[in-house]
Design a protein around this motif. Structure first.
Motif, mmCIF file in Angstrom:
data_model
loop_
_atom_site.group_PDB
_atom_site.id
_atom_site.type_symbol
_atom_site.label_atom_id
_atom_site.label_comp_id
_atom_site.label_asym_id
_atom_site.label_seq_id
_atom_site.Cartn_x
_atom_site.Cartn_y
_atom_site.Cartn_z
ATOM 1 N N UNK A 209 -3.844 -9.784 -3.609
ATOM 2 C CA UNK A 209 -3.559 -8.513 -2.911
ATOM 3 C C UNK A 209 -2.275 -8.696 -2.032
ATOM 4 N N UNK A 210 -2.169 -10.010 -1.267
ATOM 5 C CA UNK A 210 -1.099 -10.056 -0.218
ATOM 6 C C UNK A 210 0.146 -10.140 -0.852
ATOM 7 N N UNK A 211 0.321 -10.660 -2.337
ATOM 8 C CA UNK A 211 1.395 -10.752 -2.818
ATOM 9 C C UNK A 211 1.968 -9.479 -3.223
ATOM 10 N N UNK A 212 1.118 -8.823 -3.698
ATOM 11 C CA UNK A 212 1.595 -7.154 -3.982
ATOM 12 C C UNK A 212 1.960 -6.326 -2.865
ATOM 13 N N UNK A 213 1.105 -6.674 -1.927
ATOM 14 C CA UNK A 213 1.670 -5.830 -0.428
ATOM 15 C C UNK A 213 2.959 -6.098 -0.052
ATOM 16 N N UNK A 214 3.176 -7.544 0.037
ATOM 17 C CA UNK A 214 4.604 -7.992 0.379
ATOM 18 C C UNK A 214 5.659 -7.488 -0.492
ATOM 19 N N UNK A 215 5.544 -7.463 -1.755
ATOM 20 C CA UNK A 215 6.261 -6.824 -2.732
ATOM 21 C C UNK A 215 6.475 -5.478 -2.468
ATOM 22 N N UNK A 216 5.590 -4.618 -2.330
ATOM 23 C CA UNK A 216 5.537 -3.226 -2.065
ATOM 24 C C UNK A 216 6.484 -2.917 -0.844
ATOM 25 N N UNK A 217 6.088 -3.681 0.400
ATOM 26 C CA UNK A 217 6.728 -3.512 1.331
ATOM 27 C C UNK A 217 8.397 -3.662 1.278
ATOM 28 N N UNK A 218 8.719 -4.561 0.558
ATOM 29 C CA UNK A 218 9.941 -4.716 0.308
ATOM 30 C C UNK A 218 10.698 -3.933 -0.689
ATOM 31 N N UNK A 219 9.877 -3.374 -1.453
ATOM 32 C CA UNK A 219 10.647 -2.153 -2.427
ATOM 33 C C UNK A 219 10.705 -0.818 -1.785
ATOM 34 N N UNK A 220 9.658 -0.408 -0.822
ATOM 35 C CA UNK A 220 9.882 0.683 -0.117
ATOM 36 C C UNK A 220 10.913 0.588 1.108
ATOM 37 N N UNK A 221 11.191 -0.491 1.446
ATOM 38 C CA UNK A 221 12.448 -0.610 2.025
ATOM 39 C C UNK A 221 13.765 -0.443 1.452
ATOM 40 N N UNK A 222 13.757 -0.883 -0.045
ATOM 41 C CA UNK A 222 14.667 -0.547 -0.977
ATOM 42 C C UNK A 222 14.936 0.789 -1.395
ATOM 43 N N UNK A 223 14.120 1.869 -0.932
ATOM 44 C CA UNK A 223 13.957 3.087 -1.389
ATOM 45 C C UNK A 223 12.935 3.448 -2.648
ATOM 46 N N UNK A 224 12.211 2.622 -3.009
ATOM 47 C CA UNK A 224 11.435 2.932 -3.994
ATOM 48 C C UNK A 224 10.382 4.049 -3.527
ATOM 49 N N UNK A 225 9.841 4.715 -4.718
ATOM 50 C CA UNK A 225 8.600 5.600 -4.450
ATOM 51 C C UNK A 225 7.488 5.117 -4.870
ATOM 52 N N UNK A 226 6.372 5.124 -4.095
ATOM 53 C CA UNK A 226 4.833 4.775 -4.672
ATOM 54 C C UNK A 226 4.460 5.672 -5.934
ATOM 55 N N UNK A 227 4.145 5.315 -6.907
ATOM 56 C CA UNK A 227 3.497 6.003 -7.860
ATOM 57 C C UNK A 227 1.854 5.997 -7.702
ATOM 58 N N UNK A 228 1.619 4.529 -7.779
ATOM 59 C CA UNK A 228 0.211 4.325 -7.543
ATOM 60 C C UNK A 228 0.001 2.770 -7.080
ATOM 61 N N UNK A 229 -1.050 2.346 -6.411
ATOM 62 C CA UNK A 229 -2.410 3.380 -6.396
ATOM 63 C C UNK A 229 -2.305 4.129 -5.140
ATOM 64 N N UNK A 230 -1.507 3.716 -4.134
ATOM 65 C CA UNK A 230 -1.292 4.463 -2.833
ATOM 66 C C UNK A 230 -0.978 6.061 -2.851
ATOM 67 N N UNK A 231 -1.444 6.915 -1.959
ATOM 68 C CA UNK A 231 -1.086 8.234 -1.931
ATOM 69 C C UNK A 231 0.188 8.501 -1.029
ATOM 70 N N UNK A 232 0.613 7.459 -0.617
ATOM 71 C CA UNK A 232 1.837 7.536 0.296
ATOM 72 C C UNK A 232 2.828 6.418 0.281
ATOM 73 N N UNK A 233 3.908 6.464 0.815
ATOM 74 C CA UNK A 233 4.921 5.583 0.870
ATOM 75 C C UNK A 233 4.925 4.859 2.468
ATOM 76 N N UNK A 234 3.998 4.958 2.963
ATOM 77 C CA UNK A 234 3.660 4.270 4.304
ATOM 78 C C UNK A 234 3.134 2.492 4.147
ATOM 79 N N UNK A 235 3.488 2.033 5.128
ATOM 80 C CA UNK A 235 2.774 0.400 5.207
ATOM 81 C C UNK A 235 1.195 0.703 4.768
ATOM 82 N N UNK A 236 0.742 -0.532 4.017
ATOM 83 C CA UNK A 236 -0.743 -0.288 4.102
ATOM 84 C C UNK A 236 -1.570 -0.349 5.074
#
Length: 338
Positions: A209-236
């Protein structure tokens, strides 16, 4: 003898073609040899000094041990993540896919089930023995895209030429097995090649989970949009916990033997993040991130939502609400606030 299990809508099994292909490959060597290879691989994973030091598959026997021991649960984890992502973008029909660090092609098999529109598959893998096995297994598929997948021997840390893009890019059980200092560059390269969606899947452990979380944070900073599992584009918003989900799998006989596991099924748990260059078609309010619990007084469920982490409780005297919470499923999406 196949053990008969009661019907369970949560249960999946390996595709018959894949299960039979693995079984046939295992039959090319004495059973004791592939069992010993699987047990040696299991022991190596248990004794890893760090998460980024995965055992190297050097021989055909190593590859067979990997297929018997790890491929079924890995398939279940990848399928679970892909199925959840596909459900929120039902009209998205990817045609091309890159699987980075493909192993024997497990993600390819899961992807053609979840996205039948795929017709051009590319697999990058470092180990030649896993490529050879992946090609052998793919030949058993009736799907032409899988049979004719493009296999490339490649180290993910090598420079990637610009201009290469795919509708879907998958990093499945990859980031956690490379040195932490290399992960950011791999994620950035994967996102650059993803013209549609990037899917990251790791084992459902605190480390995964830590690895996924760090990757997601990096991608959100690059303008990516969350599809799943989160309901938002905020930090976990999770603290002192990890987000993971189960995919129930009917174990093939060879996996039961490789694991020395008597149970005919398992819950293969995974952490994942699906990010895209487009928003979900079905925005959700929240997702159940833990199996509901209940006692004589109330039923309770943990939800990751647009309002943060919500612990929703229903008293038993409110029968309808109690029953509703009790029967929620781990991973289920909620379109509205309860």
């Amino acid at each position: 003898m196949i053990e008969r299990l009661p019907p369970d809508p949560r249960m999946i099994a390996l595709p018959t073609e894949l299960r039979n292909a693995i079984a046939q490959a295992l039959n090319t060597v004495p059973e004791t040899r592939w069992l010993n290879a699987a047990r040696a691989l299991s022991e190596q994973y248990r004794n890893l000094q760090s998460a980024d030091a995965a055992p190297i598959v050097r021989t055909r026997l190593d590859a067979l041990g990997y297929a018997a021991l790890l491929m079924p649960a890995t398939y279940a984890q990848l399928y679970g993540a892909m199925h959840a992502a596909a459900a929120l973008v039902p009209s998205w029909q990817p045609k091309t896919m890159l699987d980075m660090g493909s192993g024997p092609g497990t993600a390819l098999w899961a992807a053609i089930v979840c996205w039948q529109s795929l017709h051009d598959l590319t697999a990058w893998e470092r180990e030649p023995m896993l490529i050879a096995l992946g090609r052998d297994l793919a030949r058993a598929s009736a799907n032409p895209a899988l049979r004719h997948a493009h296999w490339v021997q490649r180290n993910l840390s090598a420079p990637i030429e610009r201009g290469i893009t795919f509708d879907l890019v998958v990093l499945g059980h990859v980031l956690g097995e490379i040195p932490p200092e290399e992960r950011g560059a791999v994620v950035t390269s994967a996102w650059r090649m993803a013209r549609g969606m990037l899917l990251i899947v790791e084992p459902g452990t605190p480390g995964g989970f830590s690895v996924v979380r760090a990757a997601r944070d990096r991608l959100l900073a690059d303008g990516a949009v969350t599809i799943a599992p989160c309901a938002h584009n905020l930090p976990c918003p999770l603290n002192d916990d990890w987000c993971h989900f189960p995919q129930r799998l009917r174990r093939p006989e060879f996996q039961r033997r490789a694991r020395g596991a008597p149970s005919p099924w398992e819950d293969a748990k995974y952490s994942y993040a699906a990010l895209a260059r487009f928003p979900p078609e079905r925005p959700i309010w929240g997702r159940v991130i833990l199996e509901p619990s209940f006692n004589k007084a109330y039923a309770e469920v943990l939800i990751s939502s647009r309002d943060g982490i919500v612990r929703h409780r229903a008293l038993k005297r409110d029968r309808d609400a109690f029953r509703w919470v009790k029967h929620l499923e781990w991973g289920q999406t909620l379109e509205e606030k309860p």
